[in-house]
Design an enzyme around this catalytic site. Structure first.
Site, PDB file in Angstrom:
ATOM      1  N   SER C  55       0.804  -1.219   0.000  1.00 17.95           N
ATOM      2  CA  SER C  55       0.000   0.000   0.000  1.00 17.95           C
ATOM      3  C   SER C  55       0.839   1.272   0.000  1.00 17.95           C
ATOM      4  O   SER C  55       0.350   2.324  -0.396  1.00 17.95           O
ATOM      5  CB  SER C  55      -0.929  -0.001   1.200  1.00 17.95           C
ATOM      6  OG  SER C  55      -0.160   0.074   2.386  1.00 17.95           O
ATOM      7  N   HIS C  59       5.469   3.050   8.193  1.00 18.48           N
ATOM      8  CA  HIS C  59       4.971   2.862   9.553  1.00 18.48           C
ATOM      9  C   HIS C  59       5.790   3.624  10.579  1.00 18.48           C
ATOM     10  O   HIS C  59       7.003   3.697  10.470  1.00 18.48           O
ATOM     11  CB  HIS C  59       5.028   1.371   9.917  1.00 18.48           C
ATOM     12  CG  HIS C  59       4.085   0.537   9.120  1.00 18.48           C
ATOM     13  ND1 HIS C  59       2.765   0.387   9.454  1.00 18.48           N
ATOM     14  CD2 HIS C  59       4.277  -0.195   8.011  1.00 18.48           C
ATOM     15  CE1 HIS C  59       2.181  -0.400   8.568  1.00 18.48           C
ATOM     16  NE2 HIS C  59       3.076  -0.771   7.674  1.00 18.48           N
TER      17      HIS C  59
END
Lengths: 119, 415, 490
Positions: C55, C59
């Site tokens: 995607s 993070h």
């Protein structure tokens, strides 16, 4: 014999009923003269205008759209396509220019359906 | 950077753009330019090599190239300035059009009016959410038409067509004639999406199966399309268990409808119609930005080019009227309609002239009246279908009878 | 390329197996040193496996903190600003919003907050009012949220292409369409790799083969892990919805599937909302299909967060995560001297990639590879210049200098011919190669308008017939016949 067909002369698409008795064709449901004529031929020997493309040499475009000047019997359409697969033209071409005279059927011509300028 | 000042910019040189341009020229708007992003004029028509065009407008049956050639010849004859291979990137709120071209660079065209004739784009597999793999061999029908008729390539040997819109039907015949095996046309609705005549002459003539009430469920194939899965659906479009079927093919073609292209005006903030996906217009096809007019498929998806030309000419009259006399917004009446109707165009009426309304119904209906409450007008239809646009002509005198600010179209069953 | 291989063999210091984001990161890191590096990729382009199908989330952290992936994630996150600046890759530190929808989740958020504070991870608590202010379209059921400002979004393929372009500029060689069939080991030492195109002599092999890393390790005789392919599907929505939300948004679900962090609703760097991924264990390394169920599942999951979101889908896609059965990254030296495994790189692999590259470099040094800094290393790379990023005056100059900028090829994403040509110069050979480098064909028409034009440009620039052009290599040919060929009996 009774047959229900959709008239394809124009986009209205009338539902027409054709009855053939002893070689006599009667037509119901058509809204115009053209529809009557269409229904009669459709009952006995359906015909269609054929359109395709053929390669054009030295033109502003690579493929020339062509059409038959008159409808051809439906059953010869594929045969016609196979013959046309080997046809090539050279620019310039005028709209309506005859590419082939007497194509499969007498008096049916193959004509250019657009203009192509030579480059 | 080239800067120019004109009275009118026409964006798009398809039938709508050219018809509008010629009409505007005839009305005296000679200082105008036409912008076309392709290398040639004509929009989509040069690739529509089949017959069936012009029956209403020219009273004879022409192929797409023949139909548009008449407009191109006219444009060349009267000498309207056209820019091909040129893309409009932006339209400002003041009517300034920014366009780019390889040879000329950036063009800033200041204009008093703009006619949008940008046509439509095709819906894709994701608009109808057909999942599965993403291999090569998945196309839209218009793309296939261009690849075959303009570029001279065939996508594959065995094709399945999803959706029975007119372009898909026409391509089923075209592919068959060129030796491609068309293994079926899949339609989720219980009725076809295209015109009846195309069902007859494109499918029935060639014994191509039409799967009504069938949904495509998955496209499979690692590198190239290998097969497609289909299933029968009930009246609520839910799949019926046990009716799953696989069709082997190397090509899947989507013909699931068109969407008006209006990306250029998204920044201007004109009012849009969520039913047509085109701009809201009055009977001169003027949008809510007064300088901006819309016609052809970028206004609403038509099924006949004859209607496109007709409405484009009216838009040109509108521009002329707007530039010479101005138009007052206050006089407009709003068009509304009942649930059985999908849309009515135009959405506003000035009551300054006779008006042609174009509308579509949501579902096929039989024995119905189309009525306009305010003026006691009604018309009977034995059959009315979503795939056939209805045109209603109303005289100015009739429209003037309307007292309020609304015109309400209703489709009701004959009781 | 294949001519090159007619020679008996090629010699290099290091072979990197795999041209994903991990392999390309390592290649770029090693290009800082005076060593010969060859990247071997089996597909016709880079970034074709798990990297393409992710995607793009960067993070802020992953748990467990003490795991290798936990450490490399935090480290990689910190390296991302400098890296993307050097490589001119768009990176949006949009922040991650961890949203609570009920009291239990709110309680959970408090715990998470405390842990994060203790761990030294940047975090901010937003009450309902503050949350509404930053995300007005979020469901009114949202109680509060944690904001992790270091969370962000990047384009995984743009990063991968940038890494390899920069590595190439600094001397790294690459071999595409080249599959490693065997790692050649003699007396417990790497001697080379055997590929479908010939042998490469080398003493060091970095196994960054993603989904196939277990198979590559097996040929070296050091397979001590297994790849468990886990599919994740995603939905991409129309750019018009770009203003709908700003952060990467996820629900603070208490019961999490330990195999995934559960995905979220994000905005790609290009401005398309993207939802997902979900998780499916299909057992297949190749299956990247999306099912109706996947689509429904994803929509149901994120509709909870954005109940009024207009579902204008542009496309759906899936990637297969190359997870190891151990759940953590496997980055280690092996009993074969010179063979290093870089495997099991599932999420947060993209975030961790720059840190992985540094770690692998150190492992190679420990293995005995002499690493000496190269004075000539140029860390910079420029992205493809896009016409529509500039004002009209600049655009005019660009077109005068390079007329290709004056022809729009992809109308949805406004990509010019010059951009397509540049993408081909940088290595695009396929329709997808052009698409992922320029975005041509990624818009709402999905290539319906631009495909013929891109085929024409590919054919012209690469001097290959249109019929030979593929979507993504192999047998993925776009057009199978010339017109009339079938009628003439092809």
């Amino acid at each position: 014999m009774k047959k229900k067909i959709i008239c394809i002369v124009c986009p209205v698409g009338c539902e027409v009923v054709i009855t053939v008795e002893k070689g006599e064709v009667s037509v119901k449901g058509n809204k115009c003269e053209k529809g009557l004529k269409f229904a009669k031929t459709e009952a006995l020997n359906p015909v269609r205008i054929l359109t395709t493309t053929v390669p054009v040499k030295n033109g502003e475009i690579k493929f020339l759209p062509i059409k038959t000047s008159k409808p051809l019997p439906r059953k010869v359409l594929m045969e016609a396509m196979k013959k046309l697969a080997y046809v090539e033209v050279e620019a310039p071409v005028k709209t309506g220019q005859v590419i082939i005279k007497d194509f499969l059927v007498e008096n049916v011509k193959v004509v250019a359906s657009r203009r192509v300028k030579r480059v | 950077m080239i800067e120019r000042k004109v009275d009118l910019v026409v964006i798009g040189s398809g039938p709508a753009g050219l018809a509008a341009s010629i009409k505007a020229y005839k009305l005296g708007l000679t200082n105008q330019v036409v912008i076309e992003r392709e290398k040639y004029l004509g929009g989509v028509l040069p690739q529509c090599i089949h017959p069936g065009f012009g029956l209403k407008y020219f009273k004879e049956e022409l192929t797409g190239p023949e139909f548009i050639q008449r407009f191109i010849d006219k444009v060349e004859e009267i000498g309207i300035g056209t820019f091909t291979d040129t893309t409009a990137l932006k339209i400002s709120r003041k009517g300034e059009v920014i366009a780019v071209n390889k040879k000329l660079g950036v063009m800033k065209i200041k204009s008093k009016a703009v006619i949008l004739a940008t046509g439509a784009r095709e819906k894709t597999r994701w608009d109808v959410k057909i999942p599965g793999d993403r291999p090569a061999g998945v196309f839209t029908a218009g793309l296939v038409q261009k690849l075959i008729n303009i570029e001279g390539y065939l996508p594959g040997k065995e094709a399945v067509i999803i959706g029975s819109g007119d372009v898909g039907l026409i391509m089923a015949r075209r592919l068959t004639l060129e030796g491609v095996k068309v293994k079926g046309v899949i339609e989720i609705m219980p009725y076809p999406g295209g015109l009846q005549r195309n069902i007859v002459q494109c499918l029935q003539d060639f014994n191509i199966p039409l799967y009504l009430s069938h949904a495509a469920t998955e496209i499979r194939g690692r590198e190239r399309v290998e097969r497609i899965k289909i299933v029968k659906v009930d009246e609520n479009l839910n799949p019926l268990k046990g009716t799953e079927k696989e069709i082997k093919c190397d090509t899947v073609i989507f013909s699931v409808g068109l969407v008006p292209e209006n990306e250029l005006v998204s920044e201007i903030g004109i009012e849009m119609d969520s039913n047509t996906l085109g701009p809201v217009v009055n009977d001169y096809f003027q949008t809510t930005a007064p300088f901006l007019f819309s016609c052809g498929n970028s206004l609403v998806i038509f099924d006949l080019v004859d209607y496109v030309v007709e409405n484009a000419e009216t838009a040109a009259e509108g521009v002329n009227f707007y530039l010479k006399k101005g138009m007052k917004k206050a006089e407009e009446r709003k068009v509304s309609f009942n649930k059985k109707i999908k849309f009515v165009v135009p959405q506003r009426v000035t009551c300054l002239k006779d008006v042609s309304f174009y509308l579509r119904v949501k579902k096929p209906e039989e024995k119905v009246f189309l009525s306009i409450k305010e003026i006691n007008w009604r018309k009977y239809f034995q059959k009315i279908k979503p795939n056939e646009m209805v045109k209603v002509n109303l005289k100015r005198e009739e429209l003037l009878k309307i007292k309020g600010e609304k015109i309400t179209f209703k489709l009701v069953r004959k009781s | 390329m294949s001519k090159f291989f007619l020679k008996p063999s090629l010699k290099t210091d290091v072979v990197i197996v795999g041209g994903g984001v991990v392999g390309c990161s390592i290649a770029r890191e090693l290009s800082k040193y005076k060593v010969d590096v060859v990247v071997v990729e089996k597909e016709v382009d880079f970034c074709q496996g798990a990297s393409k199908g992710c995607s793009g989330i960067i993070h802020p952290f992953v748990t467990p903190f003490n795991s290798l992936k936990g450490k490399l994630c935090v480290e990689g996150n910190k390296l991302m600003d400098k890296l993307t600046e050097e490589l001119d890759v768009p990176f949006n530190r949009c922040g991650l919003l961890f949203v609570s929808l009920n009291r239990k989740e709110t309680f959970f958020l408090f715990l998470v907050y405390l842990v994060m504070k203790w761990r030294g991870i940047q975090v901010k608590f937003l009450n309902k009012r503050e949350l509404r202010k930053v995300e007005p379209n979020l469901t009114n059921k949202a109680k509060c949220a944690l904001l992790f400002p270091s969370g962000g979004v990047i384009s995984p393929y743009e990063l991968t292409f940038a890494l390899i372009e920069n590595a190439q500029k600094n001397g790294v060689k690459t071999l595409l369409g080249t599959k490693v069939e065997e790692v050649l080991v003699e007396n417990g030492e790497v001697k080379g790799v055997k590929t479908n195109k010939g042998v490469i002599e080398t003493s060091y092999v970095v196994n960054a083969a993603g989904l196939y890393s277990d198979e590559v390790a097996e040929t070296a005789g050091v397979r001590n892990f297994k790849i468990v392919p886990r599919k994740g599907c995603m939905i991409v929505f129309d750019k018009k919805l770009r203003g709908y939300y700003r952060h990467y948004v996820a629900e603070a679900k208490i019961k999490q599937d330990p195999r995934t962090k559960g995905g979220g609703a994000l905005l790609t760097v290009e401005g398309n909302p993207l939802w997902g991924p979900n998780l499916k264990e299909t057992g297949s390394k190749e299956d990247t299909s999306v099912s109706r169920k996947d689509i429904e599942e994803i929509i149901n999951t994120y509709n909870v967060l954005f109940p009024d979101f207009p579902l204008k889908i542009i496309t759906c896609f899936a990637g297969v995560r190359a997870a190891s059965e151990k759940g953590d990254f496997v980055i280690e030296r092996t009993k074969v001297k010179g063979f290093i495994n870089v495997a099991g790189i599932q999420s947060p692999g993209l975030t961790a990639a720059p840190a992985i590259a540094k770690m692998v470099t150190e492992l190679l040094r420990k293995e005995g590879l002499k690493l000496e800094r190269k004075g000539s290393f140029n860390p910079y790379r420029k992205r493809i210049n896009k016409l529509t990023d500039y004002p009209p005056e600049e655009q005019d100059k660009m077109i005068k200098e390079n007329p290709g900028y004056g022809r729009i090829i992809c109308r949805c994403e406004q990509v010019t011919e010059a951009e397509v040509v540049e993408a081909i110069k940088r290595g695009a050979k396929t329709l997808d190669g052009v698409k992922f480098r320029t975005r041509a064909g990624m818009g709402r028409c999905q290539g319906s308008f631009c495909t013929p034009k891109i085929l024409e440009i590919l054919s012209r620039e690469l001097k290959i017939p249109v019929k030979k052009i593929t979507k993504k290599g192999g047998k993925s040919l776009i057009l199978l016949y010339k017109i009339k060929e079938l009628l003439k009996g092809a």
